[in-house]
Motif scaffolding. Structure first.
Motif, mmCIF file in Angstrom:
data_model
loop_
_atom_site.group_PDB
_atom_site.id
_atom_site.type_symbol
_atom_site.label_atom_id
_atom_site.label_comp_id
_atom_site.label_asym_id
_atom_site.label_seq_id
_atom_site.Cartn_x
_atom_site.Cartn_y
_atom_site.Cartn_z
ATOM 1 N N THR A 296 -13.182 34.567 8.888
ATOM 2 C CA THR A 296 -13.304 33.106 8.969
ATOM 3 C C THR A 296 -11.966 32.414 8.655
ATOM 4 O OG1 THR A 296 -14.093 33.212 6.708
ATOM 5 C CG2 THR A 296 -15.775 32.917 8.400
ATOM 6 N N GLN A 297 -11.033 33.153 8.067
ATOM 7 C CA GLN A 297 -9.745 32.559 7.685
ATOM 8 C C GLN A 297 -8.794 32.399 8.879
ATOM 9 O OE1 GLN A 297 -9.557 31.599 4.462
ATOM 10 N NE2 GLN A 297 -11.611 32.512 4.335
ATOM 11 N N SER B 104 -18.153 43.397 11.299
ATOM 12 C CA SER B 104 -18.331 43.127 9.863
ATOM 13 C C SER B 104 -17.577 44.125 8.996
ATOM 14 C CB SER B 104 -19.820 43.163 9.503
ATOM 15 O OG SER B 104 -20.306 44.468 9.700
ATOM 16 N N LYS C 173 -13.651 45.218 12.450
ATOM 17 C CA LYS C 173 -12.970 44.153 11.682
ATOM 18 C C LYS C 173 -11.452 44.263 11.832
ATOM 19 C CE LYS C 173 -14.339 42.057 8.051
ATOM 20 N NZ LYS C 173 -14.830 41.606 6.755
ATOM 21 N N GLU D 253 -23.084 34.977 8.436
ATOM 22 C CA GLU D 253 -23.109 34.154 7.218
ATOM 23 C C GLU D 253 -22.468 34.875 6.034
ATOM 24 O OE1 GLU D 253 -25.701 35.481 8.743
ATOM 25 O OE2 GLU D 253 -26.784 36.671 7.246
ATOM 26 N N LYS D 254 -22.353 36.223 6.122
ATOM 27 C CA LYS D 254 -21.765 36.986 5.008
ATOM 28 C C LYS D 254 -20.246 37.113 5.146
ATOM 29 C CE LYS D 254 -25.761 40.034 4.416
ATOM 30 N NZ LYS D 254 -26.247 41.335 4.849
ATOM 31 N N GLU D 255 -19.697 36.744 6.298
ATOM 32 C CA GLU D 255 -18.281 37.015 6.554
ATOM 33 C C GLU D 255 -17.374 36.014 5.828
ATOM 34 O OE1 GLU D 255 -16.919 39.601 8.010
ATOM 35 O OE2 GLU D 255 -14.937 38.747 7.629
ATOM 36 N N THR D 256 -16.376 36.537 5.141
ATOM 37 C CA THR D 256 -15.454 35.641 4.441
ATOM 38 C C THR D 256 -14.004 35.843 4.876
ATOM 39 O OG1 THR D 256 -15.289 37.268 2.672
ATOM 40 C CG2 THR D 256 -16.860 35.467 2.332
ATOM 41 N N GLU D 257 -13.703 36.986 5.510
ATOM 42 C CA GLU D 257 -12.312 37.310 5.824
ATOM 43 C C GLU D 257 -11.909 36.801 7.220
ATOM 44 O OE1 GLU D 257 -11.648 41.498 5.351
ATOM 45 O OE2 GLU D 257 -9.473 41.237 5.508
ATOM 46 N N LYS E 16 -8.795 41.498 13.445
ATOM 47 C CA LYS E 16 -7.633 40.952 12.721
ATOM 48 C C LYS E 16 -6.349 41.244 13.494
ATOM 49 C CE LYS E 16 -8.466 42.758 8.555
ATOM 50 N NZ LYS E 16 -8.362 43.045 7.147
#
Ligand SMILES: NC(=O)c1ccc[n+]([C@@H]2O[C@H](COP(=O)([O-])OP(=O)(O)OC[C@H]3O[C@@H](n4cnc5c(N)ncnc54)[C@H](OP(=O)(O)O)[C@@H]3O)[C@@H](O)[C@H]2O)c1
Length: 271
Positions: free
Chosen positions: A43-44, A11, A16, A37-41, A20
């Protein structure tokens, strides 16, 4: 065929960045974290799959490993990265923080390693990279005894396991990171309770001040640590224990070149 890496604690910080990096290198990545559920980066990335994992739970470790195998078939490398720090006087530490320190930094890798062993045995091999600290091979500050304990134990676990897993073709490596920028480690430290016992106030304020004013030039660039993980995962390096960062390296030299009594007095003299 693309290789697959499984990472804990993705996270933030090193976890992280490692996720990546390997995704950008074309690996399949299983990025695990406590709160997906808080991850946004992450997930791309199409080649990153995110699964929930609180490493303190053996059952959830098993579940995450099953999900990872179902997603990618074969896992090649596992990075035990999740970690936290409990700092402060042992006498003042909360019971829950003492247990939690061990549960995350030591029991966590045990849970993940045990969950992976059937898969690695079936494959005839696999690689565990355990993220430790220079605080796992030497002591550098007062009031870090619980963190030292958790990482010294991780070192012992990893060295000890070497002998029983080598005949199975399963390998282990240790990365002693020496502190870096770009992580939440300091913000997440669980400090010992405030208390009416004043005996540790002086040391506590000295350590807090050292941590808050630490010269970032002494810290590693996070990418330097990722590059070490990369060279271990891709077998460019076979080093069992890699120390990253000037601070950790110079402490290790000092520790190895002095009698322990002299080392302890030298560090104590800094405070
Ligand atoms: N930064 C340093 O100064 C330093 C120095 C030496 C070694 N290390 C080691 O380097 C590793 C990475 O830390 P970092 O520097 O990247 O710090 P960080 O940004 O605080 O990252 C720690 C990660 O561990 C996760 N984590 C904590 N408890 C967990 C649990 N029970 N289950 C699963 N994940 C959990 C955190 O997730 P949440 O968001 O869910 O809390 C976070 O993703 C750790 O093992 C740490 O001990 C750090």
């Amino acid at each position: 065929m693309a290789k697959t890496i499984f990472i804990t604690g993705t996270s933030s910080g090193l976890g992280k960045l490692t996720a990546k990096h390997f995704a950008q290198q074309g690996w399949n990545v299983v990025a695990t974290m406590r709160s997906p559920e808080k991850e946004t980066e992450l997930t791309q990335y199409p080649n990153i799959r995110i699964f929930p994992l609180d490493v303190t739970s053996p059952a959830q470790a098993k579940e995450a490993v099953e999900q990872a195998i179902a997603a990618f078939g074969k896992i090649d490398v596992v990075v035990n990265n999740a970690g936290m720090g409990a700092y402060g006087a042992l006498e003042l530490a909360k019971e829950t923080d003492i247990d939690w320190q061990f549960a995350v930094n030591t029991r966590g890798p045990i849970n993940v390693i045990r969950a992976f062993l059937p898969h690695f045995r079936a494959n005839g091999g696999g690689l565990f990279i355990n993220i430790s600290s220079f605080m796992g091979v030497t002591t550098a500050v007062p009031l870090g005894s619980l963190y030292n304990m958790s990482k010294f134990a991780l070192e012992g676990l990893t060295e000890g396991l070497y002998y029983e897993l080598k005949p199975l073709g399963i390998e282990l490596r240790l990365v002693e990171q020496g502190g870096s920028t770009g992580n939440n480690f300091r913000e997440n430290i669980a400090w010992s309770n405030e208390s009416d016992i004043k005996a540790y106030d002086d040391l506590t304020s000295k350590l807090k001040s050292l941590m808050s004013t630490r010269d970032t030039s002494q810290l590693s660039a996070p990418q330097d640590i990722v590059d070490v993980i990369d060279s271990l995962a891709t077998r460019k390096s076979n080093q069992f224990r890699t120390v990253v960062g000037d601070m950790g390296k110079s402490l290790m030299v000092m520790r190895n070149s002095m009698p322990i009594e002299q080392y302890l007095e030298t560090i104590a003299g800094n405070f």
